[in-house]
Design a protein around this motif. Structure first.
Motif, PDB file in Angstrom:
ATOM      1  N   ARG A   2      -4.151   4.004   0.115  1.00  9.91           N
ATOM      2  CA  ARG A   2      -4.854   4.248   1.385  1.00  9.91           C
ATOM      3  C   ARG A   2      -4.702   5.711   1.758  1.00  9.91           C
ATOM      4  O   ARG A   2      -3.570   6.193   1.863  1.00  9.91           O
ATOM      5  CB  ARG A   2      -4.228   3.363   2.464  1.00  9.91           C
ATOM      6  CG  ARG A   2      -4.980   3.408   3.778  1.00  9.91           C
ATOM      7  CD  ARG A   2      -4.274   2.569   4.802  1.00  9.91           C
ATOM      8  NE  ARG A   2      -3.283   3.345   5.523  1.00  9.91           N
ATOM      9  CZ  ARG A   2      -2.268   2.805   6.211  1.00  9.91           C
ATOM     10  NH1 ARG A   2      -2.100   1.502   6.236  1.00  9.91           N
ATOM     11  NH2 ARG A   2      -1.428   3.582   6.855  1.00  9.91           N
ATOM     12  N   PRO A  24      -0.541   7.938   1.743  1.00 14.14           N
ATOM     13  CA  PRO A  24      -0.298   9.364   1.989  1.00 14.14           C
ATOM     14  C   PRO A  24      -1.412   9.981   2.836  1.00 14.14           C
ATOM     15  O   PRO A  24      -2.538   9.491   2.836  1.00 14.14           O
ATOM     16  CB  PRO A  24      -0.333   9.963   0.581  1.00 14.14           C
ATOM     17  CG  PRO A  24      -1.269   9.075  -0.183  1.00 14.14           C
ATOM     18  CD  PRO A  24      -1.075   7.687   0.387  1.00 14.14           C
ATOM     19  N   ARG A  68       0.843  -1.199   0.000  1.00  5.41           N
ATOM     20  CA  ARG A  68       0.000   0.000   0.000  1.00  5.41           C
ATOM     21  C   ARG A  68       0.873   1.241   0.000  1.00  5.41           C
ATOM     22  O   ARG A  68       2.016   1.237   0.453  1.00  5.41           O
ATOM     23  CB  ARG A  68      -0.992  -0.021   1.149  1.00  5.41           C
ATOM     24  CG  ARG A  68      -0.622   0.140   2.634  1.00  5.41           C
ATOM     25  CD  ARG A  68       0.723   0.052   3.090  1.00  5.41           C
ATOM     26  NE  ARG A  68       0.931   0.186   4.505  1.00  5.41           N
ATOM     27  CZ  ARG A  68       1.585   1.207   5.100  1.00  5.41           C
ATOM     28  NH1 ARG A  68       2.094   2.173   4.403  1.00  5.41           N
ATOM     29  NH2 ARG A  68       1.772   1.200   6.406  1.00  5.41           N
TER      30      ARG A  68
END
Ligand code: GLU
Length: 440
Positions: free
Chosen positions: A39, A8, A5
């Motif tokens: 995410r 930020p 993933r």
């Protein structure tokens, strides 16, 4: 199954430093045929902005770093609350009421005494009465995770075997006094719920990793494979943090940087492999391996990428730019020649309209006083368009016979008069593309 993933916080535009993290995680998933999750760490309602969340997605799409799934932490607050309850039940969570000023004072005292500035766990020693009193006076406290004071060890994918003494780390605050869940626990819950197998992030997260490994264990989960890449510095090794604002992906895009050039550069700097211009992201993924990276800070100079970006453009075949060129209004029969002529003379795609305008409207002639008469005479001898691939040689042969000029004295003044430039594409091609008869 490999699952990675990029996480930020939508509190600003992403920059080259973030890109490094995004790209590494993307390439690991891509190479393994796994899943890449975007995410958005948006648990801070004051600082997270929808426009930044949109911008992050646009920037990643521009680069071709597409995600298989999008997750938002703000959708998962109940999961974090459940994890907090579990930690509370397990006796690993405690409330503390020190104000930031008090904590600061404690840290200063510790430093003065030559001690590491680690939270002294005073809140753990409070009696029930004292707690009730503090709660009445100060409202809810923050919630800290009680670390087990042992060594936390993991085999880092870039840094190798690491061992951190938990006693040298403050018990992390996981929930703020206003109830806001902090990234440290949210990330742990997400990484386990989403089956994340590999986490690559900046080396500024090493201490976080240590605490997160313990939080995961407390919640009964295994940790993913962690790897921490070095941070970027400027060309002279200076900190880049202050300049990252000017190195946002949107600015680079607006400046006309080619995504493949940027990705090729970012996938290799700081590694033992040389930077090479890749033809596709798949190619980058095939050759990607964290083993090639080291712990030393990585020097970054945006000026290293521009030549790569121009080279990428120069190598593009007509088919890939066909529509862009049609959109400029270049007539279809001339479009392949236009691209052949223009591509060698551009740094970015933004230079293309200028070249087309030159052929369409003509240039402001560049004529030295002593060549004025000669150029006027030569222009008189040029027929009206359309021109073809023979126009230049027919014209210059005729001008040579009429004026007796030859070589540079013949060609240079004509080039400058027609294109307004000292140098540039082959004149035979230029003439072929010219839509109007040049005049003085
Ligand atoms: N939101 C965190 C950050 O941007 C994510 C760090 C992580 O990858 O866990 O620093």
């Amino acid at each position: 199954m490999t699952v990675t993933r990029f996480a930020p916080s939508p509190t600003g535009y992403i920059h080259v430093g973030n890109l490094r993290t995004a790209l590494f995680n993307f390439l690991i998933a891509k190479k393994a045929g796994g899943t890449f999750i975007l995410r958005l760490d948006d648990t801070d309602p004051d600082r997270s902005k929808p426009e930044y969340a949109d911008a992050i997605q646009e920037d990643l799409e521009w680069l071709g770093l597409t995600w298989d799934r999008l997750e938002r932490q703000s959708d998962r607050l109940d999961r974090y609350a459940a994890a907090a309850d579990e930690l509370r039940e397990k006796g690993r969570f405690y409330e503390a009421w020190e104000t930031p000023t008090e904590l600061d004072l404690k840290r200063k005292k510790q430093l003065n005494m030559g001690q590491p500035p680690v939270y002294d766990r005073a809140a753990l020693r409070l009696s029930d009465e004292e707690k009730a009193k503090l709660r009445a006076e100060r409202g809810a406290g923050v919630w800290r995770f009680k670390l087990d004071h042992e060594r936390i060890e993991w085999d880092d994918g870039i840094l190798g075997p690491l061992s951190i003494d938990a006693a040298s780390v403050s018990d992390p605050v996981l929930i703020r006094a206003d109830g806001q869940v902090l990234y440290t626990i949210a990330s742990v819950v997400d990484d386990t719920d989403m089956g994340i197998t590999h986490v690559v992030r900046g080396s500024d997260h090493v201490t976080n990793t240590a605490t997160q490994i313990q939080i995961m264990a407390a919640l009964g989960h295994d940790a993913p494979n962690f790897a921490h890449h070095s941070l970027l510095t400027g060309p002279q090794g200076e900190a880049l943090s202050k300049r990252l604002g000017t190195l946002s992906l949107r600015d680079l895009r607006a400046a006309g940087m080619e995504p493949m050039a940027l990705l090729s550069h970012m996938a290799r700097i700081g590694s033992s492999q040389p930077v090479e211009l890749a033809g596709s992201i798949d190619e980058l993924a095939e050759d990607f391996d964290l083993d090639h990276f080291g712990s030393a800070p990585t020097k970054f100079d945006v000026d290293d990428i521009w030549p790569l970006s121009a080279r990428y453009l120069h190598g593009l075949d007509f088919d890939t730019v066909k529509e862009e060129i049609a959109a400029l209004g270049v007539p279809a029969p001339l479009a392949p020649t236009f691209w052949d002529v223009a591509r060698a003379n551009i740094e970015t795609r933004a230079d293309l309209p200028g070249w087309w305008a030159l052929f369409r409207d003509g240039a402001t002639p560049l004529v030295a006083a002593e060549d004025r008469e000669f150029v006027a005479q030569a222009f008189d001898m040029l027929p009206e368009p359309p021109y073809d691939e023979t126009t230049w040689s027919n014209w210059t042969t005729a001008v040579k016979e009429a004026t007796g000029r030859k070589g540079k004295g013949l060609f240079m003044p004509l080039r400058k008069a027609v294109t307004g430039l000292e140098r540039g594409p082959e004149m035979a091609d230029v003439m072929r593309l010219l839509q109007k008869k040049p005049s003085l």
